[in-house]
Design an enzyme around this catalytic site. Structure first.
Site, PDB file in Angstrom:
ATOM      1  N   SER A 151       0.862  -1.181   0.000  1.00 29.60           N
ATOM      2  CA  SER A 151       0.000   0.000   0.000  1.00 29.60           C
ATOM      3  C   SER A 151       0.896   1.228   0.000  1.00 29.60           C
ATOM      4  CB  SER A 151      -0.839  -0.025   1.283  1.00 29.60           C
ATOM      5  OG  SER A 151      -1.480   1.200   1.501  1.00 29.60           O
ATOM      6  N   TYR A 175      -1.542  -1.384  10.569  1.00 36.25           N
ATOM      7  CA  TYR A 175      -1.696  -1.576   9.113  1.00 36.25           C
ATOM      8  C   TYR A 175      -0.407  -1.193   8.390  1.00 36.25           C
ATOM      9  CZ  TYR A 175      -3.724  -1.190   4.401  1.00 36.25           C
ATOM     10  OH  TYR A 175      -3.982  -1.347   3.055  1.00 36.25           O
TER      11      TYR A 175
HETATM   12  N1  LIG Z   1      -8.810  -0.106  -0.626  1.00 35.09           N
HETATM   13  C1  LIG Z   1      -7.733   0.625  -0.418  1.00 35.09           C
HETATM   14  O1  LIG Z   1      -7.793   1.842  -0.152  1.00 35.09           O
HETATM   15  C2  LIG Z   1      -6.372  -0.016  -0.511  1.00 35.09           C
HETATM   16  C3  LIG Z   1      -5.236   0.816  -0.656  1.00 35.09           C
HETATM   17  C4  LIG Z   1      -3.985   0.222  -0.691  1.00 35.09           C
HETATM   18  C5  LIG Z   1      -3.850  -1.142  -0.585  1.00 35.09           C
HETATM   19  N2  LIG Z   1      -4.959  -1.913  -0.442  1.00 35.09           N
HETATM   20  C6  LIG Z   1      -4.766  -3.346  -0.272  1.00 35.09           C
HETATM   21  O2  LIG Z   1      -5.397  -4.028  -1.345  1.00 35.09           O
HETATM   22  C7  LIG Z   1      -5.900  -5.283  -0.894  1.00 35.09           C
HETATM   23  C8  LIG Z   1      -7.373  -5.419  -1.267  1.00 35.09           C
HETATM   24  O3  LIG Z   1      -8.079  -4.338  -0.677  1.00 35.09           O
HETATM   25  P1  LIG Z   1      -9.628  -4.070  -0.992  1.00 35.09           P
HETATM   26  O4  LIG Z   1      -9.839  -2.625  -0.783  1.00 35.09           O
HETATM   27  O5  LIG Z   1     -10.010  -4.696  -2.258  1.00 35.09           O
HETATM   28  O6  LIG Z   1     -10.300  -4.843   0.245  1.00 35.09           O
HETATM   29  P2  LIG Z   1     -11.815  -5.361   0.398  1.00 35.09           P
HETATM   30  O7  LIG Z   1     -12.173  -5.219   1.833  1.00 35.09           O
HETATM   31  O8  LIG Z   1     -12.703  -4.726  -0.604  1.00 35.09           O
HETATM   32  O9  LIG Z   1     -11.684  -6.919   0.031  1.00 35.09           O
HETATM   33  C9  LIG Z   1     -10.884  -7.753   0.809  1.00 35.09           C
HETATM   34  C10 LIG Z   1     -11.345  -9.175   0.642  1.00 35.09           C
HETATM   35  O10 LIG Z   1     -10.455 -10.006   1.447  1.00 35.09           O
HETATM   36  C11 LIG Z   1     -11.257 -10.995   2.089  1.00 35.09           C
HETATM   37  N3  LIG Z   1     -10.597 -11.486   3.306  1.00 35.09           N
HETATM   38  C12 LIG Z   1     -10.409 -10.832   4.464  1.00 35.09           C
HETATM   39  N4  LIG Z   1      -9.832 -11.641   5.361  1.00 35.09           N
HETATM   40  C13 LIG Z   1      -9.626 -12.831   4.754  1.00 35.09           C
HETATM   41  C14 LIG Z   1      -9.071 -14.069   5.183  1.00 35.09           C
HETATM   42  N5  LIG Z   1      -8.605 -14.223   6.416  1.00 35.09           N
HETATM   43  N6  LIG Z   1      -8.995 -15.081   4.291  1.00 35.09           N
HETATM   44  C15 LIG Z   1      -9.491 -14.929   3.024  1.00 35.09           C
HETATM   45  N7  LIG Z   1     -10.039 -13.782   2.582  1.00 35.09           N
HETATM   46  C16 LIG Z   1     -10.104 -12.748   3.430  1.00 35.09           C
HETATM   47  C17 LIG Z   1     -12.555 -10.266   2.418  1.00 35.09           C
HETATM   48  O11 LIG Z   1     -13.627 -11.184   2.664  1.00 35.09           O
HETATM   49  C18 LIG Z   1     -12.774  -9.423   1.173  1.00 35.09           C
HETATM   50  O12 LIG Z   1     -13.531 -10.096   0.201  1.00 35.09           O
HETATM   51  C19 LIG Z   1      -5.634  -5.322   0.615  1.00 35.09           C
HETATM   52  O13 LIG Z   1      -4.453  -6.038   0.862  1.00 35.09           O
HETATM   53  C20 LIG Z   1      -5.437  -3.877   0.971  1.00 35.09           C
HETATM   54  O14 LIG Z   1      -4.642  -3.700   2.115  1.00 35.09           O
HETATM   55  C21 LIG Z   1      -6.215  -1.390  -0.429  1.00 35.09           C
END
Ligand SMILES: NC(=O)c1ccc[n+]([C@@H]2O[C@H](COP(=O)([O-])OP(=O)(O)OC[C@H]3O[C@@H](n4cnc5c(N)ncnc54)[C@H](O)[C@@H]3O)[C@@H](O)[C@H]2O)c1
Length: 321
Positions: free
Chosen positions: A195, A208
């Site tokens: 991230s 985080y």
């Molecule tokens: N959304 C943002 O602003 C952002 C920014 C930078 C990085 N990221 C990173 O991108 C990735 C995806 O983020 P997102 O926004 O799509 O998240 P999201 O919350 O939309 O989706 C995450 C998914 O992971 C699943 N999950 C959670 N715990 C789990 C587990 N123990 N086993 C299996 N599945 C599990 C959830 O059920 C969900 O479907 C993450 O690693 C996040 O840290 C997101």
């Protein structure tokens, strides 16, 4: 005279050994200089040429966290490129929705598995099951993640452990489970979601940020280990550092200049992830300009980078207030 003779011989010996070493080191340094210059030249030429993207139509892509957000978009876009997509999530209902959506675009291209990626035994068993039911995974995308956001003194021990379990420890279990797939397939690509919070420390996100910095550390160290071992050149590594994305993961985003640096669309992020993987990039930010900016902030005086950070004033508010 007779007394000094025997001591002079080893002294001359030492001097000539030192001269040989200095000459050799100078020669090696010259060679290093030429090689670095040569690589810089190749890098510059490559920057001017169109990038040759890898074909992923024969790949089996395993994505964790496909039930929602970026993971779901990744599944849809890899399927559009002809890959077989293995969808892993802890949430059965939402993951089923993703698989149905993907299969409605390209029938039979998505495979549905429920797994909590923090459970090492479950991940190892899953790797065996997938080997028998689908084949060897050739692209592994560690995407599942959570983001509790509040001040450190309001994070519970349970919550801190959970963030580490999902955001970084699970990557160790998927690597343990699926690197043997890469070895069997003779190739592999590991993509891990860090991230922007893995490049810059932000308030309300102490655990985080710690996990997202750790993702970058793990990826760099792992790629070094592979480069120095027998799998050199067979496994590629891409670390992705997106800015805040509109998936709901970031519950209270704080954005000062929405027209310049507003929340990203998960579709746009997924497409940048796939482009980076196919272009074999090592570490990227989304948008890409934030990487050099973050490097710049590390080399200027601390007070200057703090002024810039305060001016941009982006991050997350506490989700408890
Ligand atoms: N959304 C943002 O602003 C952002 C920014 C930078 C990085 N990221 C990173 O991108 C990735 C995806 O983020 P997102 O926004 O799509 O998240 P999201 O919350 O939309 O989706 C995450 C998914 O992971 C699943 N999950 C959670 N715990 C789990 C587990 N123990 N086993 C299996 N599945 C599990 C959830 O059920 C969900 O479907 C993450 O690693 C996040 O840290 C997101």
């Amino acid at each position: 005279m007779t007394l000094s003779q025997p001591t002079n011989v080893p002294e001359n010996d030492n001097i000539s050994k030192k001269l040989v070493k200095i000459t050799k080191d100078t020669f090696d340094f010259g060679i290093l200089f030429i090689r670095v210059f040569h690589e810089l030249l190749i890098w510059t030429i490559q920057k001017l040429l169109p990038i040759d993207l890898k074909d992923v139509s024969k790949d089996i892509v395993l994505i964790t966290g496909t039930g929602h957000g970026i993971g779901r978009e990744l599944a849809l876009q890899y399927a559009e490129l002809g890959s077989k997509v293995i969808c892993i999530d802890i949430n059965e209902k939402s993951n089923k929705e993703t698989v149905d959506k993907v299969n409605s675009i390209r029938k039979g291209s998505a495979y549905f598995y429920i797994c909590d990626v923090t459970n090492r035994d479950a991940v190892l068993q899953l790797a065996d099951k997938i080997k028998n039911e689908v084949g060897y995974v050739t692209i592994l995308i560690n995407n599942a993640g959570i983001m509790p956001s509040h001040p450190i003194n309001q994070h519970t021990e349970k919550e801190i452990r959970k963030v580490f379990e999902i955001n970084i420890l699970s990557h160790f279990w998927t690597v343990e489970a699926f690197f043997p797939h890469f070895i069997q397939a003779g190739r592999g690509h590991l993509v891990s979601m860090s991230s922007l919070a893995g490049l810059v420390g932000l308030s309300n996100l102490v655990p985080y940020c710690a996990t997202k910095f750790a993702v970058r550390g793990m990826m760099e160290a792992l790629s070094e280990e592979i480069r120095e071992g027998p799998l050199k050149g067979k496994i590629n590594f891409t670390t992705i550092c997106p800015y805040m994305t509109n998936t709901g993961l970031c519950k209270k985003p704080k954005v000062k200049f929405p027209s310049i640096l507003g929340l990203l669309d998960p579709k746009e992020v997924a497409s940048a992830v796939i482009y980076s993987q196919r272009a074999n990039k090592v570490e990227v930010t989304i948008p890409s300009g934030l990487h050099p900016f973050s490097n710049f902030c590390r080399v200027i005086p601390l007070k200057c980078s703090i002024l810039l950070k305060d001016f941009i004033d982006s991050g997350v508010e506490s989700d408890l207030s």
